[in-house]
Design a protein around this motif. Structure first.
Motif, PDB file in Angstrom:
ATOM      1  N   GLU A 112       0.811  -1.221   0.000  1.00 18.05           N
ATOM      2  CA  GLU A 112       0.000   0.000   0.000  1.00 18.05           C
ATOM      3  C   GLU A 112       0.844   1.272   0.000  1.00 18.05           C
ATOM      4  OE1 GLU A 112      -2.597  -3.203   1.823  1.00 18.05           O
ATOM      5  OE2 GLU A 112      -0.493  -2.578   1.956  1.00 18.05           O
TER       6      GLU A 112
ATOM      7  N   LEU B 212     -14.187   1.038  13.819  1.00 20.01           N
ATOM      8  CA  LEU B 212     -13.121   0.178  13.318  1.00 20.01           C
ATOM      9  C   LEU B 212     -11.808   0.955  13.296  1.00 20.01           C
ATOM     10  CD1 LEU B 212     -14.887  -1.591  10.299  1.00 20.01           C
ATOM     11  CD2 LEU B 212     -14.429  -2.545  12.565  1.00 20.01           C
TER      12      LEU B 212
ATOM     13  N   LEU C 263      -8.422   2.119  11.981  1.00 22.06           N
ATOM     14  CA  LEU C 263      -7.844   2.180  10.646  1.00 22.06           C
ATOM     15  C   LEU C 263      -6.365   2.542  10.663  1.00 22.06           C
ATOM     16  CD1 LEU C 263     -10.701   4.133   8.803  1.00 22.06           C
ATOM     17  CD2 LEU C 263     -10.411   1.658   8.990  1.00 22.06           C
TER      18      LEU C 263
ATOM     19  N   ASN D  82      -5.888  -3.624  18.841  1.00 21.47           N
ATOM     20  CA  ASN D  82      -7.072  -3.385  18.012  1.00 21.47           C
ATOM     21  C   ASN D  82      -8.206  -4.327  18.416  1.00 21.47           C
ATOM     22  OD1 ASN D  82      -8.933  -2.915  15.993  1.00 21.47           O
ATOM     23  ND2 ASN D  82      -7.639  -3.638  14.323  1.00 21.47           N
TER      24      ASN D  82
ATOM     25  N   ASN E  96     -10.908  -4.964  16.914  1.00 24.86           N
ATOM     26  CA  ASN E  96     -11.536  -5.587  15.740  1.00 24.86           C
ATOM     27  C   ASN E  96     -10.436  -6.043  14.781  1.00 24.86           C
ATOM     28  OD1 ASN E  96     -14.475  -4.860  16.285  1.00 24.86           O
ATOM     29  ND2 ASN E  96     -13.508  -2.846  16.345  1.00 24.86           N
TER      30      ASN E  96
ATOM     31  N   LYS F 144     -10.029  -8.354  12.611  1.00 23.17           N
ATOM     32  CA  LYS F 144     -10.296  -9.123  11.396  1.00 23.17           C
ATOM     33  C   LYS F 144      -9.695  -8.475  10.159  1.00 23.17           C
ATOM     34  CE  LYS F 144     -14.556 -11.271  13.085  1.00 23.17           C
ATOM     35  NZ  LYS F 144     -16.020 -11.485  12.850  1.00 23.17           N
ATOM     36  N   LYS F 145      -9.510  -7.157  10.196  1.00 23.22           N
ATOM     37  CA  LYS F 145      -8.911  -6.451   9.068  1.00 23.22           C
ATOM     38  C   LYS F 145      -7.555  -5.898   9.489  1.00 23.22           C
ATOM     39  CE  LYS F 145     -13.188  -5.084   6.738  1.00 23.22           C
ATOM     40  NZ  LYS F 145     -13.968  -3.952   6.176  1.00 23.22           N
ATOM     41  N   PRO F 146      -6.640  -5.762   8.531  1.00 22.90           N
ATOM     42  CA  PRO F 146      -5.331  -5.173   8.860  1.00 22.90           C
ATOM     43  C   PRO F 146      -5.490  -3.745   9.367  1.00 22.90           C
ATOM     44  CG  PRO F 146      -5.285  -6.231   6.703  1.00 22.90           C
ATOM     45  CD  PRO F 146      -6.730  -6.183   7.125  1.00 22.90           C
TER      46      PRO F 146
ATOM     47  N   LYS G 173       2.201  -1.875   8.796  1.00 24.00           N
ATOM     48  CA  LYS G 173       0.978  -2.639   8.564  1.00 24.00           C
ATOM     49  C   LYS G 173       1.010  -3.866   9.459  1.00 24.00           C
ATOM     50  CE  LYS G 173      -1.753  -5.054   5.022  1.00 24.00           C
ATOM     51  NZ  LYS G 173      -1.848  -5.431   3.579  1.00 24.00           N
TER      52      LYS G 173
ATOM     53  N   ALA H 166      -1.317  -7.429  10.415  1.00 28.46           N
ATOM     54  CA  ALA H 166      -2.433  -8.340  10.183  1.00 28.46           C
ATOM     55  C   ALA H 166      -2.418  -9.388  11.286  1.00 28.46           C
ATOM     56  CB  ALA H 166      -2.317  -9.005   8.817  1.00 28.46           C
TER      57      ALA H 166
ATOM     58  N   GLU I 228      -3.556 -12.755  12.669  1.00 26.75           N
ATOM     59  CA  GLU I 228      -4.092 -14.058  12.329  1.00 26.75           C
ATOM     60  C   GLU I 228      -3.519 -15.059  13.322  1.00 26.75           C
ATOM     61  OE1 GLU I 228      -2.911 -14.382   8.253  1.00 26.75           O
ATOM     62  OE2 GLU I 228      -4.404 -12.933   7.553  1.00 26.75           O
TER      63      GLU I 228
ATOM     64  N   LEU J 105      -9.335   2.779   2.689  1.00 33.03           N
ATOM     65  CA  LEU J 105      -9.978   2.516   3.974  1.00 33.03           C
ATOM     66  C   LEU J 105     -11.372   3.124   4.064  1.00 33.03           C
ATOM     67  CD1 LEU J 105      -6.937   3.152   6.357  1.00 33.03           C
ATOM     68  CD2 LEU J 105      -7.918   0.941   5.743  1.00 33.03           C
TER      69      LEU J 105
END
Length: 208
Positions: free
Chosen positions: A32, A120, A122, A148, A150, A152-154, A169, A171, A173, A207
């Motif tokens: 990005e 959310l 960002l 964070n 939430n 589920k999103k980066p 960034k 992520a 998981e 975003l």
């Protein structure tokens, strides 16, 4: 007894051990900040030239605080990037607390600037005074990003001391992965705030 650790005292080794954090090895993980960056206008370049001039002028008259960096550098750039407009909301000094399972430790801190959209997370921004190393602030920013609610999103991050800028960034998981951009600096003849704004505008677009 729970041991409380301040986020500014956390290092990457601690995050790797406690929160299963790893540096992403795949170059495609964080594109990005590199690909299809947003164009900036002549007027935006003129505004960024003023930001650079004002900051470098103030550096000649230390000390400079984190608040000065936020006022002189971050505020105009975030405005140009559209983060003061819908659908974004900005929160400052957001308290966080994060702990690893069964470790008996809690990490606490306060996010300098948090940009959200409908609750959310960002973009997390960590601002430091000019004498502080950006590299040293990266673990602190990653700690906030790991908090964070939430995941589920980066989530993206920006660390700056006014003269240097690095994007992040994360992520979350099974394995929490992160990556860093190149460092942009005002200590070059070319005004690298142009690139910083291009990345921020790209993030605001993807975003929103």
């Amino acid at each position: 007894m729970i041991q409380v650790i301040q986020a500014q005292n956390v290092g990457l080794a601690y995050l790797e051990e406690r929160f299963n954090l790893q540096l992403a090895e795949n170059d495609a993980f964080f594109t990005e900040w590199l690909e299809k960056l947003s164009e900036i206008t002549v007027l935006e370049k003129q505004s960024l030239d003023k930001v650079k001039f004002h900051f470098l002028r103030l550096v000649k008259h230390p000390p400079l605080s984190e608040e000065t960096v936020k006022l002189v550098v971050l505020s105009p750039i975030l405005s140009l990037a559209g983060f003061y407009d819908e659908p974004f909301l900005i929160r400052s000094e957001q308290s966080i607390e994060i702990s690893a399972d069964d470790e008996g430790e809690v990490v606490r801190g306060r996010i300098n600037i948090l940009i959200i959209q409908e609750q959310l997370w960002l973009l997390v921004i960590e601002s430091k005074k000019p004498s502080f190393s950006v590299l040293g602030a990266i673990p602190q920013a990653l700690t906030y990003m790991l908090a964070n609610p939430n995941p589920k999103k980066p989530v993206f991050g920006l660390v700056t001391n006014g003269s240097h800028f690095t994007f992040l960034k994360l992520a979350q998981e099974i394995i929490n992965q992160y990556a860093m951009s190149d460092e942009f600096t005002l200590l070059k003849r070319e005004n690298e705030l142009y690139k910083v704004l291009s990345v921020l505008k790209k993030l605001s677009e993807i975003l929103s």
